[in-house]
Scaffold this motif. Sequence first.
Motif, PDB file in Angstrom:
ATOM      1  N   TYR A 114       4.289 -13.779  -9.960  1.00  0.00           N
ATOM      2  CA  TYR A 114       3.399 -14.203 -10.149  1.00  0.00           C
ATOM      3  C   TYR A 114       3.005 -15.178  -9.492  1.00  0.00           C
ATOM      4  O   TYR A 114       2.164 -15.802  -8.472  1.00  0.00           O
ATOM      5  CB  TYR A 114       3.640 -14.656 -11.505  1.00  0.00           C
ATOM      6  N   ALA A 115       4.617 -15.840  -8.965  1.00  0.00           N
ATOM      7  CA  ALA A 115       4.324 -17.248  -8.418  1.00  0.00           C
ATOM      8  C   ALA A 115       3.614 -16.930  -6.870  1.00  0.00           C
ATOM      9  O   ALA A 115       2.878 -17.216  -5.949  1.00  0.00           O
ATOM     10  CB  ALA A 115       5.611 -18.373  -8.575  1.00  0.00           C
ATOM     11  N   ALA A 116       4.514 -15.740  -5.999  1.00  0.00           N
ATOM     12  CA  ALA A 116       4.250 -14.961  -4.650  1.00  0.00           C
ATOM     13  C   ALA A 116       3.009 -14.232  -4.748  1.00  0.00           C
ATOM     14  O   ALA A 116       2.218 -14.943  -3.705  1.00  0.00           O
ATOM     15  CB  ALA A 116       5.784 -14.241  -4.544  1.00  0.00           C
ATOM     16  N   THR A 117       2.623 -14.151  -5.944  1.00  0.00           N
ATOM     17  CA  THR A 117       0.925 -13.440  -5.371  1.00  0.00           C
ATOM     18  C   THR A 117       0.020 -14.269  -5.079  1.00  0.00           C
ATOM     19  O   THR A 117      -1.280 -14.345  -4.659  1.00  0.00           O
ATOM     20  CB  THR A 117       0.173 -12.660  -6.642  1.00  0.00           C
ATOM     21  N   LYS A 118       0.040 -15.154  -6.589  1.00  0.00           N
ATOM     22  CA  LYS A 118      -0.357 -17.036  -6.059  1.00  0.00           C
ATOM     23  C   LYS A 118      -0.538 -17.867  -4.842  1.00  0.00           C
ATOM     24  O   LYS A 118      -1.541 -18.146  -4.289  1.00  0.00           O
ATOM     25  CB  LYS A 118      -0.040 -17.939  -7.625  1.00  0.00           C
ATOM     26  N   ALA A 119       0.779 -17.341  -4.429  1.00  0.00           N
ATOM     27  CA  ALA A 119       0.888 -18.227  -3.616  1.00  0.00           C
ATOM     28  C   ALA A 119       0.566 -17.385  -1.914  1.00  0.00           C
ATOM     29  O   ALA A 119      -0.024 -17.694  -0.793  1.00  0.00           O
ATOM     30  CB  ALA A 119       2.502 -18.649  -3.272  1.00  0.00           C
ATOM     31  N   GLY A 120       0.390 -16.333  -2.076  1.00  0.00           N
ATOM     32  CA  GLY A 120      -1.171 -15.325  -1.083  1.00  0.00           C
ATOM     33  C   GLY A 120       0.134 -14.311  -0.637  1.00  0.00           C
ATOM     34  O   GLY A 120      -0.768 -13.688   0.466  1.00  0.00           O
ATOM     35  N   LEU A 121       0.909 -14.143  -0.726  1.00  0.00           N
ATOM     36  CA  LEU A 121       2.554 -12.856  -0.653  1.00  0.00           C
ATOM     37  C   LEU A 121       2.191 -11.696  -0.879  1.00  0.00           C
ATOM     38  O   LEU A 121       0.980 -11.653  -1.950  1.00  0.00           O
ATOM     39  CB  LEU A 121       4.052 -12.669  -0.770  1.00  0.00           C
ATOM     40  N   ASP A 122       1.708 -10.561   0.560  1.00  0.00           N
ATOM     41  CA  ASP A 122       1.604  -9.379   0.159  1.00  0.00           C
ATOM     42  C   ASP A 122       2.359  -8.612  -0.700  1.00  0.00           C
ATOM     43  O   ASP A 122       3.531  -9.311  -0.894  1.00  0.00           O
ATOM     44  CB  ASP A 122       1.076  -8.452   1.694  1.00  0.00           C
ATOM     45  N   VAL A 123       2.500  -7.316  -1.975  1.00  0.00           N
ATOM     46  CA  VAL A 123       3.402  -6.338  -1.708  1.00  0.00           C
ATOM     47  C   VAL A 123       4.529  -6.275  -1.704  1.00  0.00           C
ATOM     48  O   VAL A 123       5.704  -6.920  -2.373  1.00  0.00           O
ATOM     49  CB  VAL A 123       2.622  -5.198  -2.258  1.00  0.00           C
ATOM     50  N   PRO A 124       4.686  -6.012  -0.053  1.00  0.00           N
ATOM     51  CA  PRO A 124       6.119  -5.416  -0.023  1.00  0.00           C
ATOM     52  C   PRO A 124       6.675  -6.957   0.189  1.00  0.00           C
ATOM     53  O   PRO A 124       7.804  -6.853  -0.019  1.00  0.00           O
ATOM     54  CB  PRO A 124       5.590  -5.148   1.444  1.00  0.00           C
ATOM     55  N   ALA A 125       5.755  -7.901   0.554  1.00  0.00           N
ATOM     56  CA  ALA A 125       6.976  -9.442   0.785  1.00  0.00           C
ATOM     57  C   ALA A 125       7.597  -9.993  -0.291  1.00  0.00           C
ATOM     58  O   ALA A 125       8.587 -10.169  -0.437  1.00  0.00           O
ATOM     59  CB  ALA A 125       5.747 -10.108   1.176  1.00  0.00           C
ATOM     60  N   THR A 126       6.507  -9.340  -1.641  1.00  0.00           N
ATOM     61  CA  THR A 126       6.989 -10.055  -2.721  1.00  0.00           C
ATOM     62  C   THR A 126       7.837  -9.034  -3.275  1.00  0.00           C
ATOM     63  O   THR A 126       9.334  -9.530  -3.612  1.00  0.00           O
ATOM     64  CB  THR A 126       5.970  -9.792  -3.839  1.00  0.00           C
TER      65      THR A 126
END
Length: 218
Positions: A114-126
């Motif tokens: 959730y936090a990674a998505t809100k921070a703008g990370l893409d799926v592979p990076a997450t």
Amino acid sequence: MTTVQTPPATAGFTRYAMITCAVVSPLTLALSLLLAPFNVTAEGEPYIRGLIANLDAYALWSWIFVLSMATLIPAIFAVSKVARSGRPALGLVGMILAFIMALPTSVNTDDVIYAATKAGLDVPATNRLVTELSEGVPTAALGFTFFLSLLGFVLLGIAALSSAAPKWAAIAMIVAPFLIPIAWFGQLGNIAAGAAWIVFAAAAGGIALALPAGPQRT
């Protein structure tokens, strides 16, 4: 040993509150799995994509999980008290191991996603971030202690066989901890994952019903 005389009204309320917690803790978790709008037993990027696609529903899901964890400790006490009345030593070992489930021994990967998505990370990076947090940190091995807690509930079920708890509830408590990882390792889907926790809820509630209603000794 000191005898603590509990007023009947208070003792009755405490008993029913602990029984309620024994059912609510696993049942709320079961409902969150059954009602999840994506496959909760998926792994890696498929899981992350499913969660991201339903990110708006995550707040409710998070609070349901909080309710489950808030009622977990009294639920463990309820089951353990009955189990220890049957086989004290085995029940004590089971209780100690079961309490591992209530400890923050691993990262909540859903919060990370959730936090990674809100921070703008893409799926592979997450996915790389979640993998590193789950496997690369020094305390990553503690994630496996969840299975020790499941073993603790199995021991509590065995101990409860010698208590006043219904035999079906004790047997269900022995079986349910095995069903939980099977649903995930086999990626059997939300129904199987939720059903395992429903069996757990029935077992915990059934055992807790054997809690004494009168004054307690401590």
